[in-house]
Design a protein around this motif. Structure first.
Motif, PDB file in Angstrom:
ATOM      1  N   GLN A 485       1.113  -0.989   0.003  1.00 28.19           N
ATOM      2  CA  GLN A 485      -0.025   0.088  -0.085  1.00 28.19           C
ATOM      3  C   GLN A 485       1.096   1.081   0.111  1.00 28.19           C
ATOM      4  O   GLN A 485       0.542   2.185  -0.993  1.00 28.19           O
ATOM      5  CB  GLN A 485      -0.839  -0.046   1.323  1.00 28.19           C
ATOM      6  CG  GLN A 485      -1.969  -1.209   1.236  1.00 28.19           C
ATOM      7  CD  GLN A 485      -3.008  -1.035  -0.394  1.00 28.19           C
ATOM      8  OE1 GLN A 485      -3.212  -1.663  -1.021  1.00 28.19           O
ATOM      9  NE2 GLN A 485      -3.873  -0.054   0.282  1.00 28.19           N
ATOM     10  N   CYS A 486       2.095   1.093   0.691  1.00 28.85           N
ATOM     11  CA  CYS A 486       2.642   2.511   0.615  1.00 28.85           C
ATOM     12  C   CYS A 486       2.573   2.600  -1.048  1.00 28.85           C
ATOM     13  O   CYS A 486       3.600   3.575  -1.033  1.00 28.85           O
ATOM     14  CB  CYS A 486       3.960   1.869   1.537  1.00 28.85           C
ATOM     15  SG  CYS A 486       5.210   3.236   2.181  1.00 28.85           S
ATOM     16  N   ILE A 487       3.553   1.833  -1.781  1.00 30.64           N
ATOM     17  CA  ILE A 487       4.430   1.777  -2.560  1.00 30.64           C
ATOM     18  C   ILE A 487       3.376   1.657  -3.801  1.00 30.64           C
ATOM     19  O   ILE A 487       3.776   2.925  -4.546  1.00 30.64           O
ATOM     20  CB  ILE A 487       4.882   0.382  -2.882  1.00 30.64           C
ATOM     21  CG1 ILE A 487       6.323  -0.356  -2.128  1.00 30.64           C
ATOM     22  CG2 ILE A 487       5.072   0.722  -5.009  1.00 30.64           C
ATOM     23  CD1 ILE A 487       6.401  -1.483  -2.991  1.00 30.64           C
ATOM     24  N   ARG A 488       1.441   1.899  -3.342  1.00 27.82           N
ATOM     25  CA  ARG A 488       1.225   2.286  -4.073  1.00 27.82           C
ATOM     26  C   ARG A 488       0.591   3.604  -3.998  1.00 27.82           C
ATOM     27  O   ARG A 488       0.279   4.631  -4.963  1.00 27.82           O
ATOM     28  CB  ARG A 488      -0.711   1.002  -4.246  1.00 27.82           C
ATOM     29  CG  ARG A 488      -1.698   2.115  -4.619  1.00 27.82           C
ATOM     30  CD  ARG A 488      -2.872   1.533  -4.550  1.00 27.82           C
ATOM     31  NE  ARG A 488      -3.157  -0.481  -4.461  1.00 27.82           N
ATOM     32  CZ  ARG A 488      -3.399  -1.227  -4.416  1.00 27.82           C
ATOM     33  NH1 ARG A 488      -4.791  -1.358  -3.914  1.00 27.82           N
ATOM     34  NH2 ARG A 488      -3.047  -2.409  -4.176  1.00 27.82           N
ATOM     35  N   GLN A 489       1.207   4.478  -3.030  1.00 29.93           N
ATOM     36  CA  GLN A 489       0.756   5.958  -2.346  1.00 29.93           C
ATOM     37  C   GLN A 489       1.652   6.597  -2.807  1.00 29.93           C
ATOM     38  O   GLN A 489       1.138   7.368  -3.575  1.00 29.93           O
ATOM     39  CB  GLN A 489       0.228   6.184  -0.645  1.00 29.93           C
ATOM     40  CG  GLN A 489      -0.736   5.139  -0.436  1.00 29.93           C
ATOM     41  CD  GLN A 489      -1.776   5.550  -0.542  1.00 29.93           C
ATOM     42  OE1 GLN A 489      -1.778   6.738  -1.010  1.00 29.93           O
ATOM     43  NE2 GLN A 489      -2.844   5.543   0.096  1.00 29.93           N
ATOM     44  N   PHE A 490       2.579   6.214  -3.019  1.00 30.44           N
ATOM     45  CA  PHE A 490       4.265   6.644  -3.616  1.00 30.44           C
ATOM     46  C   PHE A 490       3.614   6.801  -5.111  1.00 30.44           C
ATOM     47  O   PHE A 490       4.201   8.352  -5.750  1.00 30.44           O
ATOM     48  CB  PHE A 490       5.284   6.478  -3.223  1.00 30.44           C
ATOM     49  CG  PHE A 490       6.185   6.297  -2.279  1.00 30.44           C
ATOM     50  CD1 PHE A 490       6.722   7.913  -1.885  1.00 30.44           C
ATOM     51  CD2 PHE A 490       6.390   6.087  -0.732  1.00 30.44           C
ATOM     52  CE1 PHE A 490       7.143   8.760  -0.618  1.00 30.44           C
ATOM     53  CE2 PHE A 490       6.802   6.371   0.110  1.00 30.44           C
ATOM     54  CZ  PHE A 490       7.220   7.898   0.005  1.00 30.44           C
TER      55      PHE A 490
END
Length: 710
Positions: A485-490
């Protein structure tokens, strides 16, 4: 009619100046005119007395005090049906406070009550009277009772083409609509906050996504099966009858109900789909980006969008129904509150304690067992386990934890599907409410809930008083931040590309800013992420990854901006945290620290959290079992202090313990002071009598001696 009419009044008997008033046409007044200014009107005011419609005379109390009293009254009697909320609609203080709030949101600066102009107060009074008389209409495009200070448009002089464009295209919510929404929100929020279930956490004051994670860590340990549901389709729109029916369970005021109903029924004008892309887009010629000088104004990078863009998927959708505006989240909670109370009944029915289980075998089910140093520790037990469920809701997303066999979870899911179909006409199936085991990991609010098996040493006292130590086997609920999810937000923020091997991308949005300003903005962004992952078990690892992505993005930006070709050369000149200046080259300008000492350059802050040792540890502070927000706890304490029973209990306990309350101590001091003062006055009177008697005796003896001599 559009010309000003100059009206002269008759001269008074005295040689005073004539009374002159200027009038212009105004459709909001009954006589068709609105007074702009007046001269020598004090004599008329004296003769007529105080004007009942004067806005300054209608402000009698502080609006914050009125709101505080509303909160206290509703929390004192949470089950009372409100039948007269119109009395608060008449309070002009609330309208002035709502005007200040909307003004601050629109302009960006707070306006004190003394700074509000009289014309704005008169327009605000006209808006209040229109709402009370039923003449107010939502979504007005041309006829305004009060306009935004930013709106300088003269609607009377608009051409037909512009009027048609205003009436047929999408426009922002009118300023006066926001004021009415704010007043209704201030009136309705304390009414329903006293009634809402503690299981709901979204769109409520004092409750955030962090409180949800802490409650899950505290109360959801030991649950094996989880039901995660998405009811956000309810937030997209609900039938007006359902919303009004949910409102009328606790509010029976006809004027307030009709006002909200008209906001839901009135259609919102949007741009026709065939008129959206009628204009052909002209191809722009390529223009080379120009680097701005230090003294030139820099464009706003709009980093506020980035801060709010880094949010969980469950918090992205905010309801917006008709012309309700900020009332929509409150109305959504009112409608879904029945589901919360229905789930609370299911929790009580499902609870079956087991005598052989060491966890939750008390009637209340809230006794902490096992290792007391870990409240979330749950010891494993035999086949006969305590059956228990728990529930939490964040907006339209629900999470149910079940301790027991999977068959119980399937029965509960079937009942939930039937209830949503009957209550909200929401067609759900088994795919919408999947049953997942804790070993697979449950994704909620960008965090993964999983189980960790631990083997602590348990010590307890036997019946004979002997201390027994044995190895225990139990589980801890692990709340871990999701790297996916963190990669998706970035990726949404254009900081990286790729999934398996994420590669940082240059942040060209900060191309025109200085190095010091860019580093400061990135530090704010990093601080936001450090705070968001505060309660994650892998806080150090996830923040270290975020720092690596941002640092690589900045290094690529500086390499392109200062033509340094590679990130390695940027790190060599600017150091690991990019705190050294990259613009100055050796031999061309003096050393940076000399210029910094003379105050000729701006100090550059290095990027934070470049090393894992600098990242703070996860927050494992224990969360109370029956947690309440600070404002609710304060309200309940104030209500209990006002209760005569509480005061009498406090006095009784003080007397039993031989203590004296501060109030009684002060009254005793005052009484003793008065008593001593009375005694002293009596003694002074007695001494005065003795002195006067002795003086009289002496005078009599002198007179006798003088008579004898004669």
């Amino acid at each position: 009619m559009h010309r000003r009419l100059l009206l002269f009044s008759h001269r008074t008997l005295t040689n005073s100046k004539p009374d002159i008033q200027w009038f212009v046409p105004c459709p909001r007044r009954t006589n068709g005119f609105k007074m702009l200014s007046s001269f020598n009107s004090t004599q008329h005011n004296r003769s007529r007395g105080p004007d009942p419609n004067d806005p300054s005379t209608l402000i009698k109390e502080d609006a914050v005090a009125v709101c505080s009293q509303m909160w206290l009254d509703n929390f004192r009697e949470p089950n009372k049906t409100e039948a007269n909320l119109t009395q608060y609609l008449r309070r002009f203080e609330l309208w002035v406070l709502s005007y200040q709030k909307v003004y601050a949101d629109d302009i960006g600066a707070y306006l004190p009550r003394s700074g509000i102009q009289r014309s704005a107060l008169e327009d605000l009074l006209a808006l209040r009277n229109a709402v009370l008389d039923g003449k107010f209409k939502w979504g007005a495009r041309l006829d305004f009772y009060i306009k935004s200070p930013r709106d300088k448009t003269e609607y009377e002089s608009l051409s037909k083409r512009k009027i048609k464009a205003v009436l047929t295209t999408t426009q922002p919510s009118p300023f006066q609509d926001k004021i009415v929404q704010e007043v209704l929100f201030m009136i309705l929020e304390p009414v329903y906050e006293a009634r809402f279930s503690p299981k709901s956490f979204a769109f409520r004051p004092g409750r955030t996504a962090h409180t949800v994670l802490r409650v899950i860590r505290r109360n959801f340990a030991g649950y094996l099966w989880y039901i995660k549901g998405d009811l956000s389709t309810v937030l997209d729109g609900m039938k007006v009858g359902m919303v009004i029916g949910a409102l009328m369970r606790d509010v029976r005021d006809k004027k307030v109900i009709d006002l909200i109903k008209s906001a839901l029924v009135t259609s919102v004008v949007t741009t026709a789909p065939h008129l959206v892309d009628t204009k052909k887009k002209k191809k722009r010629k390529y223009q080379k980006k120009r680097v701005l000088a230090d003294d030139e104004p820099k464009p706003d990078p709009y980093w506020l969008d980035s801060f709010f863009g880094f949010a969980p998927e469950e918090a992205e959708k905010v309801p917006n129904w008709g012309h309700c505006g900020i009332l929509s989240p409150l109305l959504a909670n009112i409608c879904l509150d029945e589901l919360d109370h229905w789930m609370e009944d299911r929790i009580e029915e499902f609870y079956r304690p087991s005598k052989t289980d060491v966890i939750w075998n008390a009637p209340e089910g809230e006794v902490e067992q096992g290792n007391t140093s870990w409240p979330e520790f749950v010891p494993t037990s035999g086949p006969d386990k305590t059956r228990k469920i728990d529930y939490i809701r964040f907006g339209g997303h629900i999470l149910i934890g079940i301790r027991g066999p999977r068959a119980d979870a399937a029965i509960l899911r079937k009942e939930l599907i039937e209830y949503c179909d009957q209550k909200y006409q929401l067609k759900l199936d088994n795919d919408c409410l999947p049953i997942e085991h804790i070993t697979k990991g449950i994704m909620f609010l960008d965090h993964v809930l999983c189980r960790r098996v631990v083997y602590p040493t348990l010590r307890y006292t036997a019946t004979g008083g002997k201390i027994i130590s044995e190895k225990g086997v139990g589980t801890l609920l692990s709340v871990t931040a999701s790297l996916k999810q963190c990669i998706r937000q970035f990726r949404k923020l254009n900081f990286l590309k790729g999934d398996r091997d994420p590669d940082p991308q240059p942040c060209f949005r900060m191309f025109h800013a200085t190095q010091a300003h860019t580093n400061a903005q990135m530090n704010k962004f990093l601080g936001t992420m450090v705070e968001w992952y505060r309660y994650a078990d892998n806080r150090k690892k996830i923040v270290n990854f975020c720092s690596y992505i941002i640092r690589g993005s900045l290094a690529k930006l500086y390499a392109a901006k200062y033509k340094l070709r590679s990130r390695a050369k940027v790190y060599k000149i600017g150091s690991r945290n990019l705190s050294r200046p990259l613009k100055d080259r050796k031999g061309i300008s003096p050393e940076f620290h000399h210029l910094l000492r003379m105050g000729l350059v701006e100090s550059i802050d290095g990027l934070q959290y470049t090393r894992m040792s600098l990242i703070p540890e996860p927050d494992y502070s224990p969360f109370p079992a029956n947690w309440r927000p600070d404002h609710e706890r304060t309200l309940l304490e104030l209500i209990s202090l006002d209760d005569p029973k509480t005061i009498e209990e406090q006095r009784t306990s003080l007397r039993e313990q031989g203590l004296v309350s501060p109030q009684d101590f002060m009254s005793m001091l005052v009484w003793n002071y008065k008593k001593i003062g009375v005694l002293r006055n009596q003694e002074n009177d007695h001494t005065k009598e003795l002195l006067s008697g002795s003086i009289n005796n002496i005078n009599g003896e002198e007179k006798a001696v003088q008579a004898a001599q004669v």
